[in-house]
Every structure is written in C-alpha cells, then in structure tokens.
Design an enzyme around this catalytic site. Structure first.
Site, PDB file in Angstrom:
ATOM      1  CG  ASN A   9      20.326   3.576 -48.675  1.00 50.04           C
ATOM      2  OD1 ASN A   9      20.054   4.130 -49.559  1.00 50.04           O
ATOM      3  ND2 ASN A   9      20.519   4.179 -47.454  1.00 50.04           N
ATOM      4  CE  LYS A  11      23.439   6.133 -47.603  1.00 48.79           C
ATOM      5  NZ  LYS A  11      24.134   6.810 -46.673  1.00 48.79           N
ATOM      6  CG  HIS A  96      18.647   6.639 -44.190  1.00 44.90           C
ATOM      7  ND1 HIS A  96      19.531   7.543 -44.074  1.00 44.90           N
ATOM      8  CD2 HIS A  96      19.295   5.432 -44.392  1.00 44.90           C
ATOM      9  CE1 HIS A  96      20.599   7.015 -44.182  1.00 44.90           C
ATOM     10  NE2 HIS A  96      20.527   5.973 -44.321  1.00 44.90           N
ATOM     11  CD  GLU A  98      22.339   9.638 -45.614  1.00 49.24           C
ATOM     12  OE1 GLU A  98      21.689   9.211 -46.494  1.00 49.24           O
ATOM     13  OE2 GLU A  98      23.265   9.134 -45.074  1.00 49.24           O
ATOM     14  CD  GLU A 168      21.507   2.653 -41.817  1.00 46.56           C
ATOM     15  OE1 GLU A 168      22.223   1.851 -42.371  1.00 46.56           O
ATOM     16  OE2 GLU A 168      20.719   3.664 -42.007  1.00 46.56           O
ATOM     17  N   GLY A 174      28.304   6.723 -43.417  1.00 46.03           N
ATOM     18  CA  GLY A 174      29.283   7.199 -44.219  1.00 46.03           C
ATOM     19  C   GLY A 174      30.299   7.726 -43.771  1.00 46.03           C
ATOM     20  CB  SER A 213      31.161   2.936 -41.511  1.00 46.70           C
ATOM     21  OG  SER A 213      31.054   4.340 -42.027  1.00 46.70           O
TER      22      SER A 213
HETATM   23  P1  PGA Z   1      27.270   3.722 -45.204  1.00 50.11           P
HETATM   24  O1  PGA Z   1      25.642   3.945 -45.119  1.00 50.11           O
HETATM   25  O2  PGA Z   1      27.439   2.318 -45.056  1.00 50.11           O
HETATM   26  O3  PGA Z   1      27.787   4.506 -46.162  1.00 50.11           O
HETATM   27  O4  PGA Z   1      27.788   4.221 -43.728  1.00 50.11           O
HETATM   28  C1  PGA Z   1      24.633   3.009 -44.656  1.00 50.11           C
HETATM   29  C2  PGA Z   1      23.427   3.571 -44.694  1.00 50.11           C
HETATM   30  O5  PGA Z   1      23.181   4.828 -44.784  1.00 50.11           O
HETATM   31  O6  PGA Z   1      22.473   3.023 -44.742  1.00 50.11           O
END
Ligand code: PGA
Length: 251
Positions: A9, A11, A96, A98, A168, A174, A213
């Site tokens: 992903n 983003k 997601h 976000e 997640e 993140g 992460s």
């Molecule tokens: P990350 O993001 O690996 O940077 O924690 C995962 C995601 O948002 O799908």
C-alpha cells in the site's frame, strides 16, 4: 492450503518516476520468483495506468487504494470500480483505517463499496481493526465483528468467496509498534470464526492478512501464524528490498 497474499500500500507517496523505478527494482531483485503467491501493489489513482505499463509481464498485480460507492454519474472527485478495472486493477483496498478515521467512512459506506467492487469483478481487500483505546477497553472483537457483520449483512456471505480481509490494528499502522504474533493469531482466528458462523467453507478459504508496521526484521513470526495468510505493507513497500524480503518470508 490458502494462496499467500502480499500487498504493498503505497498510500499518497512517490511520483511517477520514483514508483516506476520501485517496480523495476523489485523485478531486478527477483520478485517474479514468488509465483505461488498473489503480490499486489496499490499506487495512487493517478499512477495506476503508468504502473500497469511498467509491470509488463511481472507477477505483480495492480490494485487501487479506494473506490466510489456508486457506478457512474455526478460524483465529482470519485473513481468507480469499472474505471479501475478499465486501467487494469484486479484488487481494491476498502475500509482502510485512514479512510475510516481521517475521511469518516462508515461501515455502511464501506459495505456499499464492497458490494459494487464484487459485482464489477474487482476483488476487495476489506480492512478491519481496532483503535488503541478500543483495544485497551477490551473491545477488539466487538469492533471487528461489527466491521465484518455490517458488510456481510449488506452483501451476503457468498461475496466473501471473492475477497481478502486485512486485519490492521490502527495503533500499529505507521507507528513502528507491531502487534504480538500470538495476539495477531487470536484476532485472525476470531475473524475466521465470524465468517465460519455464516459459511464454514468460505471461512476456510478466505485469506486473512495482517498489516501494521511489518518489516523484514519483525515479520517472520507473524506471517508464520496458522491463520495469517500474508501481509499488507505500507512503509516497507516503498523500499524494493524490504518488500521483496517480506514476500520471501511469507511464501
Ligand atoms: P505500515 O502501513 O506498514 O506503514 O504500518 C500498513 C497499512 O496501512 O496498510
């Protein structure tokens, strides 16, 4: 045996040149040897076409990060599932954290998107997960059950035979704080049980992947849990070497 799934992903990161180079580097590093798994990258909408071209005959497939809850018409700024198929997407991320937490997407909205994606032959990767305060209050299962059940009630359980679920935990995305492997396994088992209550065979077949992460140095134990079928990678998917390594660890 469920086919492993590894998603990158990206983003709202990169630009045309950087992302095309990233694909080239992944290919140079031998990502195409992992034919036995589904490897999907999720660039921003505006680069889908360019990335599709740069994938050529690589095993890497294309997915979008979001999609409209309508098929066409006066919906300024939205992108429909058939537009995504048109530029070569096979997958779409839905719900997601976000999207849920920054842009206020509700379970109902996500259910509408899921149904449309399914009808248009795009495979939804449905993201679910609890916030830190929900976890601390012991509400993890309740939150995830609601996120799943609102989609199941709207689309019917059969639609999950063509979907992937990504667990997640919001507090792990993140942040560099990865979940404990045994906790991940317990939540994945719970998700499979929610699906099994409606349809045992779909529950056994559906891929449930973990995201939050994941990096080459912390992924091995998580991706080897019985109910973990791969990963959804944010930050580390922007580094070709890390992403290829994560594919290797998961295959
Ligand atoms: P990350 O993001 O690996 O940077 O924690 C995962 C995601 O948002 O799908």
């Amino acid at each position: 045996m469920r086919k492993k799934f590894m998603g990158g992903n990206w983003k709202m990161n990169g630009n045309k040149q950087v992302l095309v180079k990233l694909v080239e580097k992944m290919c140079e590093l031998g990502i195409d040897q992992y034919k036995e798994m589904d490897i999907v990258v999720f660039p921003s909408f505006v680069y889908l076409d360019e990335i599709k071209k740069s994938l050529k005959d690589s095993v890497i497939k294309l997915g979008a990060q979001n999609q409209a809850d309508q098929l066409q018409g006066a919906f300024t700024g939205e992108v429909s599932p058939n537009m995504l198929s048109d530029v070569g997407c096979e997958y779409v991320l839905l719900g997601h954290s976000e999207r849920r937490h920054i842009y206020g997407e509700t379970n109902e909205m996500i259910a509408r998107k899921f149904k449309l994606a399914n009808e248009q032959n795009l495979l939804p990767v449905l993201c679910v997960g609890e916030t830190e305060s929900e976890r601390l209050q012991g509400q993890t299962e309740q939150v995830i059950a609601k996120q799943l059940e609102s989609v199941i009630a709207y689309t019917g359980i059969e639609s999950f035979s063509k979907a992937v679920i990504a667990y997640e935990p919001v507090w792990a995305i993140g942040t560099g704080r990865v979940a404990v492997p045994q906790d991940v396994q317990m939540v994945h088992q719970f998700i499979r049980a929610v699906i099994a209550k409606k349809d045992e065979s779909i529950a056994q077949k559906i891929r449930i992947i973990y995201g939050g992460s994941l990096k080459p140095d912390n992924a091995a134990e998580i991706v080897s849990q019985a109910d973990v079928d791969g990963g959804l990678i944010g930050g580390a998917s922007l580094k070709a070497q890390d992403f290829v390594m994560l594919c290797q660890l998961s295959c």
